[in-house]
Design an enzyme around this catalytic site. Structure first.
Site, PDB file in Angstrom:
ATOM      1  N   TYR A 184       0.468  -6.338  19.418  1.00 16.38           N
ATOM      2  CA  TYR A 184       0.561  -5.499  20.789  1.00 16.38           C
ATOM      3  C   TYR A 184       1.215  -4.365  20.214  1.00 16.38           C
ATOM      4  CZ  TYR A 184       2.939  -4.471  25.230  1.00 16.38           C
ATOM      5  OH  TYR A 184       3.327  -3.929  26.241  1.00 16.38           O
ATOM      6  N   LYS A 208      -0.207  -0.796  21.091  1.00 14.97           N
ATOM      7  CA  LYS A 208       0.670   0.300  21.668  1.00 14.97           C
ATOM      8  C   LYS A 208       0.967   1.588  20.911  1.00 14.97           C
ATOM      9  CE  LYS A 208       1.001  -1.222  25.679  1.00 14.97           C
ATOM     10  NZ  LYS A 208       0.414  -0.299  26.918  1.00 14.97           N
TER      11      LYS A 208
END
Lengths: 323, 323
Positions: free
Chosen positions: B148, B152
């Site tokens: 994640y 990002k």
């Protein structure tokens, strides 16, 4: 062991391939097969011990990449890239090769499921962007100011994540500018760093478009090959989650480069350097990082050139020039 | 003006949509149309002044994204993401939504050629990874330790590059953990930071799985909405090439949170917090950053909550609880 060099026809790939054929080894293991992949055919010849296969193609084609990876090489060197100027001029091509192509390689490995090779990826100091500290350390933010730098940094993030998950065992190395590049002058904005050494040594004039106090981060072609070999054979455990490292270079000013040329080859060579300030090149170079503290790379065994004099002498030996 | 909120049904998107309908403005301009896109239908109702359309779909489908962008919204909030735990559990889904989906949005904008909206992108402090300095400054390396976080950060790099090239005018904001989240307890490892306030205020027991000296970086739901509105309306010139900022939060320890709860709502509420150390959650939380120096965001006008007491009071007002 089997080795795959993606980008095997470029300067860095050629030098690496030549070294692996000559030594017949990578670390303590014999190299038996080597595949050189590039957009143009690689010319490196094999030997009785090392079978060399040259293949051409485009890493943005997933089926092509699947075919390369199907051979399950023990070590993959991923050196292929659209370079800075072209990636800036052609947005689509830069992202297609540098991002999608890199992802294709990583995904082709993941798709096999039970295959976890060492992957060595060449990144670049272009992952950094101004404003810079006096020396860029290992904890400094990577804030690229070119599409090439952004694409290289995305490759670093993917390499770290795929490695963390155990898909492969990756090492990323951010190469300094390679000096002295052999061959003809090229149009790269950094070309003069090699030109002001290479051309005078060959008895030719060279143009210096920037001031003598410009400092730059450089490594020899032989040092670059050494970085790649070390990255392929090192213990990666000490890297933890941060598998991409700024390689140790030499931070030398133009004045220091010229003084080294005089010392090694004589003042008459220096006289062949013509100062022709170029506002465009000065502007580009002003945005580049000048100095690094490559502490982590040094700690895990990467070795810089000993001096700029040595870089010049090595080039002269390679060219068969008297030193 | 026309506003598109991608991820308009999540907590942050709902709060933002509600604020835009209530005020009828974004900065000094009236909002006339707002599209809320998400995987599930957003429930926010429009008003006489603000026409709200809720659409559902998947941002990894380029045609769907092209359809959204064809309406040429003046401001696009891209809040949609597969969150940390799910992106770690489902590698393909995380990359498909968080990377490919984000790229689809950016590419759909680029494809129009003459369309250059403001794009506000929610990033995360998950772009940082241990080891950390005492406070993470704006120049600290982004070295994520989850898929994640990597996804990002790739979005940040793309946002910076597309903005640098003038394709759109992007601002990325790294949100602190939102506390107090309304609603039921969830399974997120960070859920207890809200739980130890929300449940006691509702007269319920809450479990505290970590030690009292754990420090965390938090912001209220209202502060998060404020960050988004400011990012949509600010002058982006002072950001230069680094358009992604750590938002100003409060660095508070569990002990400080509990003391604030006692001060605002009484010691009897604190008695509802049950200490049940959980080795797994302690381990996860130990890898999280605890403190930041969000100097750049503060300089360009982003505002933190005044105190953790104020965060608790705001939650109590939202819930209709006496303070």
């Amino acid at each position: 062991m089997k080795v795959l060099i993606i980008g095997g026809a470029g300067m860095v790939g050629r030098n690496l391939a030549g070294e692996l054929v000559a030594s017949g080894r990578l670390g303590d293991k014999p190299v038996t097969e080597m595949t050189l992949f590039d957009v143009a055919p690689a010319a490196t010849q094999g030997s009785a011990a090392v079978k060399v296969t040259a293949l051409t193609g485009d890493i943005s084609d997933r089926a092509t990449v699947d075919g390369l990876i199907a051979g399950r090489p023990d070590v993959i060197f991923h050196l292929a890239a659209i370079v800075s100027g072209e990636a800036e001029a052609d947005f689509d091509k830069g992202y297609r090769i540098n991002l999608d192509g890199t992802r294709n390689i990583f995904e082709a490995i993941r798709a096999l499921g039970d295959y976890h090779p060492r992957v060595v990826y060449t990144s670049s100091i272009a992952v950094f962007g101004a404003p810079f500290p006096e020396a860029i350390g290992d904890d400094f933010i990577t804030a690229p100011m070119t599409s090439y730098g952004a694409q290289k940094m995305i490759g670093e993030l993917l390499l770290n994540d795929y490695s963390r998950r155990g898909i492969f065992d990756g090492v990323g190395i951010r190469l300094p500018t390679i000096v002295v590049r052999p061959g003809k002058p090229n149009k790269a904005a950094s070309g003069f760093f090699s030109g002001i050494i290479r051309e005078p040594l060959a008895g030719l004039e060279a143009v210096l478009p920037v001031d003598d106090d410009v400092r730059h981060w450089v490594a020899s072609p032989a040092a670059a090959t050494g970085f790649l070999v070390h990255a392929a054979t090192m213990d990666t455990a000490p890297l933890g989650a941060r598998r991409c490292l700024t390689m140790p270079g030499l931070a030398v000013t133009i004045a220091e480069m010229i003084a080294a040329l005089a010392e090694v080859a004589g003042q008459d060579k220096v006289a062949l350097i013509k100062r022709e300030p170029d506002a465009t090149i000065r502007g580009i170079v002003a945005g580049w990082p000048q100095n690094f503290d490559a502490a982590r790379a040094t700690e895990v065994g990467f070795t810089a050139d000993a001096s700029f004099q040595d870089i010049i002498r090595a080039h002269m030996r390679d060219m068969g020039q008297a030193g």
